[in-house]
Design an enzyme around this catalytic site. Sequence first.
Site, PDB file in Angstrom:
ATOM      1  N   ASN A   1      28.287  52.721  13.883  1.00 40.41           N
ATOM      2  CA  ASN A   1      29.699  52.748  14.291  1.00 40.41           C
ATOM      3  C   ASN A   1      30.372  51.375  14.251  1.00 40.41           C
ATOM      4  O   ASN A   1      31.544  51.254  13.914  1.00 40.41           O
ATOM      5  CB  ASN A   1      29.856  53.394  15.672  1.00 40.41           C
TER       6      ASN A   1
ATOM      7  N   GLY B   1      21.967  52.752  19.890  1.00 38.35           N
ATOM      8  CA  GLY B   1      22.147  54.082  19.316  1.00 38.35           C
ATOM      9  C   GLY B   1      22.203  55.154  20.382  1.00 38.35           C
ATOM     10  O   GLY B   1      22.582  54.896  21.531  1.00 38.35           O
ATOM     11  N   SER B   2      21.788  56.348  20.020  1.00 35.70           N
ATOM     12  CA  SER B   2      21.918  57.498  20.910  1.00 35.70           C
ATOM     13  C   SER B   2      20.827  57.523  21.969  1.00 35.70           C
ATOM     14  O   SER B   2      19.770  56.899  21.820  1.00 35.70           O
ATOM     15  CB  SER B   2      21.854  58.795  20.087  1.00 35.70           C
TER      16      SER B   2
ATOM     17  N   GLU C   1      20.418  49.875  24.071  1.00 35.03           N
ATOM     18  CA  GLU C   1      21.858  49.993  24.296  1.00 35.03           C
ATOM     19  C   GLU C   1      22.272  51.383  23.835  1.00 35.03           C
ATOM     20  O   GLU C   1      22.363  51.648  22.637  1.00 35.03           O
ATOM     21  CB  GLU C   1      22.617  48.900  23.521  1.00 35.03           C
TER      22      GLU C   1
ATOM     23  N   CYS D   1      30.760  53.298  21.571  1.00 36.48           N
ATOM     24  CA  CYS D   1      29.860  53.730  22.647  1.00 36.48           C
ATOM     25  C   CYS D   1      30.496  53.584  24.023  1.00 36.48           C
ATOM     26  O   CYS D   1      30.129  54.296  24.960  1.00 36.48           O
ATOM     27  CB  CYS D   1      28.551  52.967  22.588  1.00 36.48           C
TER      28      CYS D   1
ATOM     29  N   GLU E   1      28.092  63.360  24.549  1.00 35.51           N
ATOM     30  CA  GLU E   1      29.041  62.274  24.318  1.00 35.51           C
ATOM     31  C   GLU E   1      29.892  62.634  23.105  1.00 35.51           C
ATOM     32  O   GLU E   1      29.370  63.016  22.052  1.00 35.51           O
ATOM     33  CB  GLU E   1      28.289  60.965  24.061  1.00 35.51           C
TER      34      GLU E   1
END
Length: 461
Positions: free
Chosen positions: A118, A191-192, A213, A247, A337
């Site tokens: 992203n 990431g996720s 993160e 995020c 999310e």
Amino acid sequence: MNLNDNMKEIVIQQKEFFNTHITKSLEFRIENLKKLKKLIQEYESEIIDALYSDLRKSKFEAYETEIGVVIQEINYTIKHLKKWSKNRKVKTNLMNFKAKSYIKKSPYGSALIIAPWNYPFQLALSPLIGAIAAGNCAVLKPSEISKNTALVLEKMINNNFEKKYITVINGGIEVSEALLALQFDYIFFTGSVAVGKIIMEKASKHLIPVTLELGGKSPLIVDKKVNIDKAAKRIVWGKFLNAGQTCVAPDYLIVHKDIKDDLINAIKLTIQSFYGDNIILSPDYPRIINEKHFDRLSSLLEKQSVIYGCISNREERYISPTLIDSPKMDSNIMQEEIFGPILPVFDFETEEDIYNITSKFPNPLALYLFTNNKKMVENIHQNILFGGGCVNDTVMHLTSPYLPFGGVGTSGVGNYHGKASFDTFSHEKSILHKRFWFDLTFKYPPYNNRVGWLKKIMNKL
């Protein structure tokens, strides 16, 4: 040599190079940070073109959120690195009278950095800055989804750094899995949540320390006594930056019922003032990364009450800024999310209403509160556990090198930015330095009846 063997060889070479102690030199670290900055400036046009190809980011947004923030981080790190690298003196307790105590920062060795798609440039290089500053070697694995930026990173790094020091390895999931099977000394992942759990599990097999993160559903709370027009501008900017693929973007809005309609109208007008009446034609509005994510976001909008927007074009990977009214808590849009330009809107009357909603989504990465009520600020911050955030703004806490950035619980482990990046990639060695001329003999056997003396000394600590 196949890819797996090549990756193993790179890690071996990095560990050998690390053991030469060259990377630990302050001069070496600063020199390579300056080199990285110069390379970013040389490759600026290629980076901007790649970000446009991957996410259709405008030149301004590409520099604002990717290139500029990385250069700012490098400048800040270079300026302060000498001070950060010094041994930190601490007090010595009475039991160790006449000794010196200090904490020494040491790099881990070879670090693996796995970056997301992203913000594919910023979120690859920001942790790399910390790894270099602390004296580590590093393998950087960009996301294969943002393929154009990944190729520029590979070209920029691999053509200018020795692979035994810093290298980029591109590829898909199979490459990430192969890298995670190797014995790095530190792993940094952005990431996720789902992938973060896999990273931690794999790292645990070799007891490799990690920074994760991640993300989560970050709430945006707007009290009734605020400047609605300014709040709307800051909300629209933070939510629809990078088409919501951030995020720390506000994931859902909780607004006081007395101003709900006024705020919604202000948000609509702000969207139009930012991007025009026909948003798909705006040069400043990005696109969804690929068709897979476009389809996922489109499915979240099914059977929802649309307040505004909901215009899409799959071929263009375009979804307009969209407001949804009070979706059910068990709907998909509230169970994951969003990571896109969709903002569910709820209302509240009391603070208890806020907690009833936010408690359903524990440990968000960010929380944003718009209010002039100091007591409300204190209450919200005391009662909701979250990574970080802003009062009367969105996203901007990330821009400060003085504020460590990271999550808590399901939104992440560890933090970085500024000195926190240097600390993350450094191990703290606690050192007690004694001299020979003084010794507390009572600590040695035979102890006889010294317990009384021991109690008196230890009670003074």
